[in-house]
Design a protein around this motif. Structure first.
Motif, PDB file in Angstrom:
ATOM      1  N   GLU A 215       0.895  -1.294   0.234  1.00 31.83           N
ATOM      2  CA  GLU A 215       0.004  -0.057  -0.035  1.00 31.83           C
ATOM      3  C   GLU A 215       1.078   0.955  -0.552  1.00 31.83           C
ATOM      4  N   TYR A 216       0.327   2.320  -0.225  1.00 36.61           N
ATOM      5  CA  TYR A 216       1.491   3.636  -0.356  1.00 36.61           C
ATOM      6  C   TYR A 216       0.529   4.123   0.942  1.00 36.61           C
ATOM      7  N   ALA A 217       1.458   4.758   1.755  1.00 34.66           N
ATOM      8  CA  ALA A 217       1.275   5.251   2.532  1.00 34.66           C
ATOM      9  C   ALA A 217       1.916   6.880   2.442  1.00 34.66           C
ATOM     10  N   PHE A 218       1.030   7.610   2.240  1.00 28.85           N
ATOM     11  CA  PHE A 218       1.465   9.514   2.265  1.00 28.85           C
ATOM     12  C   PHE A 218       1.255  10.188   3.106  1.00 28.85           C
ATOM     13  N   GLN A 219       2.498  10.545   4.403  1.00 24.06           N
ATOM     14  CA  GLN A 219       2.435  11.445   5.050  1.00 24.06           C
ATOM     15  C   GLN A 219       2.094  12.690   5.180  1.00 24.06           C
ATOM     16  N   VAL A 220       0.932  13.142   5.647  1.00 20.17           N
ATOM     17  CA  VAL A 220       0.106  14.235   5.775  1.00 20.17           C
ATOM     18  C   VAL A 220       0.130  16.004   6.994  1.00 20.17           C
ATOM     19  N   MET A 221       0.333  16.307   6.512  1.00 22.06           N
ATOM     20  CA  MET A 221       0.589  17.258   8.054  1.00 22.06           C
ATOM     21  C   MET A 221      -0.265  18.757   7.999  1.00 22.06           C
ATOM     22  N   ALA A 222      -1.791  18.691   9.017  1.00 23.49           N
ATOM     23  CA  ALA A 222      -2.458  20.280   8.609  1.00 23.49           C
ATOM     24  C   ALA A 222      -1.761  20.857   8.949  1.00 23.49           C
ATOM     25  N   VAL A 223      -2.341  21.723   7.905  1.00 19.61           N
ATOM     26  CA  VAL A 223      -1.908  23.455   7.455  1.00 19.61           C
ATOM     27  C   VAL A 223      -3.365  24.125   7.615  1.00 19.61           C
ATOM     28  N   ARG A 281      16.198  10.141   6.242  1.00 20.39           N
ATOM     29  CA  ARG A 281      14.712   9.317   6.660  1.00 20.39           C
ATOM     30  C   ARG A 281      14.609   8.494   7.392  1.00 20.39           C
ATOM     31  N   GLY A 282      15.668   7.708   7.758  1.00 22.48           N
ATOM     32  CA  GLY A 282      15.849   6.971   9.435  1.00 22.48           C
ATOM     33  C   GLY A 282      16.094   6.617  10.086  1.00 22.48           C
ATOM     34  N   GLY A 283      17.338   7.616  10.360  1.00 24.32           N
ATOM     35  CA  GLY A 283      18.445   7.564  10.928  1.00 24.32           C
ATOM     36  C   GLY A 283      19.149   9.004  11.685  1.00 24.32           C
ATOM     37  N   ARG A 284      18.720  10.164  11.162  1.00 21.97           N
ATOM     38  CA  ARG A 284      19.161  11.170  11.437  1.00 21.97           C
ATOM     39  C   ARG A 284      18.633  11.952  12.658  1.00 21.97           C
ATOM     40  N   LYS A 285      18.697  12.429  13.133  1.00 14.57           N
ATOM     41  CA  LYS A 285      17.987  13.540  14.384  1.00 14.57           C
ATOM     42  C   LYS A 285      17.453  14.792  13.756  1.00 14.57           C
ATOM     43  N   PRO A 286      16.756  15.220  14.348  1.00 20.31           N
ATOM     44  CA  PRO A 286      15.899  16.698  13.935  1.00 20.31           C
ATOM     45  C   PRO A 286      16.549  17.556  13.923  1.00 20.31           C
ATOM     46  N   ARG A 296       8.067  11.080  10.825  1.00 20.75           N
ATOM     47  CA  ARG A 296       8.823   9.989  11.240  1.00 20.75           C
ATOM     48  C   ARG A 296       8.955   8.550   9.988  1.00 20.75           C
ATOM     49  N   SER A 297      10.472   8.191  10.108  1.00 22.04           N
ATOM     50  CA  SER A 297      10.083   7.068   8.926  1.00 22.04           C
ATOM     51  C   SER A 297       9.111   5.567   8.819  1.00 22.04           C
ATOM     52  N   ARG A 298       8.542   5.599   7.947  1.00 23.74           N
ATOM     53  CA  ARG A 298       7.397   4.058   8.165  1.00 23.74           C
ATOM     54  C   ARG A 298       8.352   2.987   8.025  1.00 23.74           C
ATOM     55  N   SER A 299       9.454   2.544   7.518  1.00 21.95           N
ATOM     56  CA  SER A 299      10.588   1.282   7.590  1.00 21.95           C
ATOM     57  C   SER A 299      10.883   1.095   9.001  1.00 21.95           C
TER      58      SER A 299
END
Length: 388
Positions: A215-223, A281-286, A296-299
């Motif tokens: 499936e496609y997982a789209f990451q969305v955010m309120a604006v 995408r997977g291991g970086r600090k913000p 957040r990375s889905r994997s």
């Protein structure tokens, strides 16, 4: 008999006087047609006007059959006779907070597809996405502050980047806001928020026959709204607006997999997560500039769930929930031991899968500081053993 035989402009003008003027304030209740006729600053049902006009022009004939009176056909015929036509979605688009009992009521008001999860309304280019808590998709509930996940459409076989999925991905690349409609269990559909599409990824999920598919997982955010210049700068920075190459993650092991097979799959996920091309995408600090807004990375989350194998990873857990998720999987919540918003790392080595009770104790319990220290060590130990 055919609507094409309606050729008299005078008949249309006479018919208009017999029709009720549309009240935009009653759209959610009584309005059931999406195409409208505009005349002298007032609006009328296009189908109703066309039907009456045909009877005025041909008084000795029967009324037109309903099958020949679609809103689109009526609007097209009236336009050819010199009348302006439009749609309710174009004239009175839904306002934030608009609420309707079901998808049928929304379709009756604005037109468009009454079933698809990703669709536009008639005469309107803005995308709408629908999420139903009782539906078959594993959408995350809307969040006013943090990114959340919306699943692509398609219930049979691997989802493809076509139709609604393609349109949603185009909104990501073009930085176009999308209306987000949500229905909680037992509730009604509500235009809850505008969202920006941040990114997409492929994930494994069971279909209606409990068979795993992508499936496609789209990451969305309120604006705040549809205009890009109203979006917070940090949200705009989170949008991956370039071309995304679909990289299917390793397929999760089946229920009868050995511990060795599960360990191998976990390690396959780690190789995907730790690729140099996946840095960030997977291991970086913000960074400080993206506090509370880190995607957040889905994997990464899936890797932790594979490691957990359906059980709470707190070895002091007093019991898992008796129920399961809609897809039959255990109810587990993947937690960053140190919050991303507090400079935590998005990586399985510092994450743990918890049942809702253990997660609540770690988040809100009186001994949460001690629990957090224990979970930090526990996550590191589980990761080390699974990666040996």
């Amino acid at each position: 008999m055919s609507l094409k035989e309606l050729t008299s402009r005078d008949a249309v003008l006479k018919a208009v006087h017999q029709c009720d003027v549309i009240d935009p304030g009653a759209l959610g209740a009584g309005f059931t047609r999406a195409f409208v006729l505009e005349l002298d600053g007032k609006y009328y049902h296009a189908e109703r006007v066309a039907s009456l006009a045909y009877t005025v022009q041909y008084p000795d004939r029967d009324e037109l059959p309903v099958s020949d009176l679609t809103g689109e056909a009526a609007a097209r015929r009236l336009s050819r006779l010199g009348f302006a036509s439009s749609t309710t979605a174009r004239l009175w688009p839904p306002l934030l907070g608009a609420e309707y009992p079901n998808r049928t009521a929304i379709r009756n008001t604005f037109g468009g597809n009454g079933v698809a999860g990703i669709t536009t309304f008639l005469g309107d280019s803005v995308l709408n996405i629908f999420s139903d808590e009782e539906g078959p998709y594993a959408d995350e509930p809307p969040d006013a502050v943090n990114p959340f996940e919306y699943r692509g459409e398609g219930r049979a076989g691997h989802q493809k980047l076509l139709r609604g999925n393609k349109a949603l991905d185009s909104a990501r690349k073009n930085r176009e806001a999308v209306r987000y409609w949500y229905r909680p269990a037992g509730g009604t559909f509500k235009f809850t928020t505008w969202v920006a599409i941040l990114s997409r990824a492929q994930v494994w999920s069971p279909d209606d026959n409990k068979q795993l598919r992508l499936e496609y997982a789209f990451q969305v955010m309120a604006v705040p709204g549809p205009k890009l210049d109203t979006w917070p700068a940090q949200v705009r920075k989170l949008i991956d607006s370039g071309d995304i190459k679909d990289t299917p993650p390793p397929q999760p092991p089946d229920k009868n997999a050995t511990s060795g097979q599960r360990k191998k799959t976990y390690q396959d996920y780690l190789r995907l997560i730790d690729k140099p091309s996946n840095a960030g995408r997977g291991g970086r600090k913000p960074t400080k500039g993206s506090r509370n807004l880190y995607p957040r990375s889905r994997s990464v989350r899936d890797a932790v769930l594979i490691r957990a194998d359906g059980d709470c990873e707190n070895d002091k857990c007093t019991g898992m929930p008796f129920d399961t998720a809609p897809g039959g999987e255990s109810i587990l919540e993947v937690d960053h031991v140190d919050d991303l918003a507090l400079n935590g790392l998005d990586h399985p080595s510092v994450m743990i899968a918890l049942c809702p009770n253990c997660h609540a104790a770690k988040t809100r319990g009186g001994n949460r500081a001690a629990i957090k220290r224990y979970f930090r060590a526990r996550a590191a130990e589980l990761h080390r053993k699974a990666n040996q």
